[in-house]
Write a protein that holds these residues in place. Structure first.
Motif, short mmCIF file in Angstrom:
data_model
loop_
_atom_site.label_atom_id
_atom_site.label_comp_id
_atom_site.label_asym_id
_atom_site.label_seq_id
_atom_site.Cartn_x
_atom_site.Cartn_y
_atom_site.Cartn_z
N ASN A 79 0.84 -1.20 0.00
CA ASN A 79 0.00 0.00 0.00
C ASN A 79 0.86 1.24 0.00
OD1 ASN A 79 -2.84 -0.84 0.10
ND2 ASN A 79 -2.29 -1.80 2.04
N ARG B 274 -4.99 -6.06 -5.41
CA ARG B 274 -5.61 -4.76 -5.65
C ARG B 274 -6.02 -4.13 -4.33
NH1 ARG B 274 -7.60 -3.93 -10.73
NH2 ARG B 274 -7.67 -1.77 -10.01
N SER B 275 -5.77 -2.85 -4.21
CA SER B 275 -6.19 -2.09 -3.03
C SER B 275 -6.32 -0.63 -3.42
CB SER B 275 -5.20 -2.24 -1.88
OG SER B 275 -3.99 -1.58 -2.19
N SER B 276 -6.92 0.17 -2.54
CA SER B 276 -7.13 1.58 -2.85
C SER B 276 -5.83 2.35 -2.99
CB SER B 276 -8.01 2.23 -1.78
OG SER B 276 -7.40 2.11 -0.49
N HIS B 277 -4.76 1.83 -2.39
CA HIS B 277 -3.46 2.51 -2.45
C HIS B 277 -2.39 1.61 -3.08
CE1 HIS B 277 -5.56 4.84 0.69
NE2 HIS B 277 -4.85 5.86 0.26
N HIS C 216 -1.10 1.43 -6.06
CA HIS C 216 -0.69 1.91 -7.38
C HIS C 216 0.68 1.39 -7.81
CE1 HIS C 216 0.78 4.90 -4.46
NE2 HIS C 216 1.80 5.05 -5.28
N ASP D 149 0.15 -2.08 -9.27
CA ASP D 149 -0.65 -1.94 -10.49
C ASP D 149 0.21 -1.46 -11.66
OD1 ASP D 149 -2.97 -2.78 -9.35
OD2 ASP D 149 -3.96 -0.83 -9.31
N ASP E 279 -2.41 10.71 0.98
CA ASP E 279 -3.70 11.25 0.52
C ASP E 279 -3.72 12.78 0.60
OD1 ASP E 279 -4.71 8.78 -0.09
OD2 ASP E 279 -5.76 8.52 1.81
#
Length: 238
Positions: A57, A80-83, A85, A88, A233
């Motif tokens: 993350n 996969r996670s919200s952070h 990247h 990815d 963030d």
């Protein structure tokens, strides 16, 4: 006198070779040995195969290891996670391999590696893309997939406390993969918040006996992945 307390994370990780399979504990931030992972970056080993529940993350811990280009292949359950990247971007660019494993199967493959069981059958993933190329058999009318054990050259885990022999106790859910990974690696290195005198740990509370632990690194105030993500963030929103 047995004393497995390392002077530093660098000392504990000395000698990890290029191409090693590294088991890294943690479920998100819980039980994540961030300081050991950062020390692995400094240590310099490359072309690693990493086994972890997630794919990192933000730009801390495992994500930083991936970002440094040290990992050839990732074996995990939740890439996969919200952070997430960093992973990815690397995966889409074809710069890292991924072996996706259902979470329960991942835990059992590691447990089997520690128990000396070479493979086992499970109905999980039968009939899906994850079963392609794997041996299958039918038991009681249900298709099962043969899954092989996972062992590591090194395991990096996080526990709450240790004594100088290397006996470990964990804090609640932070135990997650740490205990099984400790049994499934040739060399297990644990970071802990506290090192206590011999005899202070209740024998009934010891989850990982010292026989499975090679080195202990004291990290009284580990970095917070949550704080790092909040700062990231805020930076993106600025």
């Amino acid at each position: 006198m047995i004393d497995k307390i390392a002077r530093s994370a660098a000392d504990a990780l000395h000698g990890i070779a290029d191409g090693s399979t590294v088991l890294i504990g943690g479920f998100g931030e819980a039980g994540n040995p961030t300081e050991l992972v950062h020390a692995l970056i400094d240590q310099g080993a490359r072309d690693l195969v990493v086994v972890n529940n997630n794919a990192g993350n933000g730009e801390i811990g495992l994500a930083r290891l991936l970002q440094a280009g040290r990992v050839r292949k990732l074996i995990c359950s939740f890439p996969r996670s919200s952070h997430g990247h960093v992973f990815d971007d690397l995966y889409r660019a074809g710069k890292i391999e991924l072996e996706l494993v259902p979470q329960g199967t991942l835990a059992e493959r590691i447990r089997a590696g520690g128990a000396g069981i070479p493979a086992f059958y499970t109905p999980t993933a039968a009939g899906t893309d994850l079963a392609v190329g794997k041996e299958t058999r039918t038991f009681a009318g249900r298709e099962h997939v043969l899954e092989t054990a996972i062992r590591g050259d090194v395991a990096l885990i996080k526990a709450e406390a240790a004594d100088r022999w290397g006996n470990l106790v964990y804090r609640k859910a932070a135990r997650n993969f740490g205990a099984v990974m400790a049994t499934a690696a040739d060399t297990t290195i644990a970071q802990v918040r506290r090192v206590v005198p011999l005899g202070e740990l209740d024998p009934e509370a010891i989850v990982t006996p010292s026989i499975f632990v090679a080195h202990v690194v004291a990290v009284p105030n580990p970095v917070s992945e949550r704080d790092s993500l909040l700062a990231l963030d805020k930076g993106l929103a600025a």
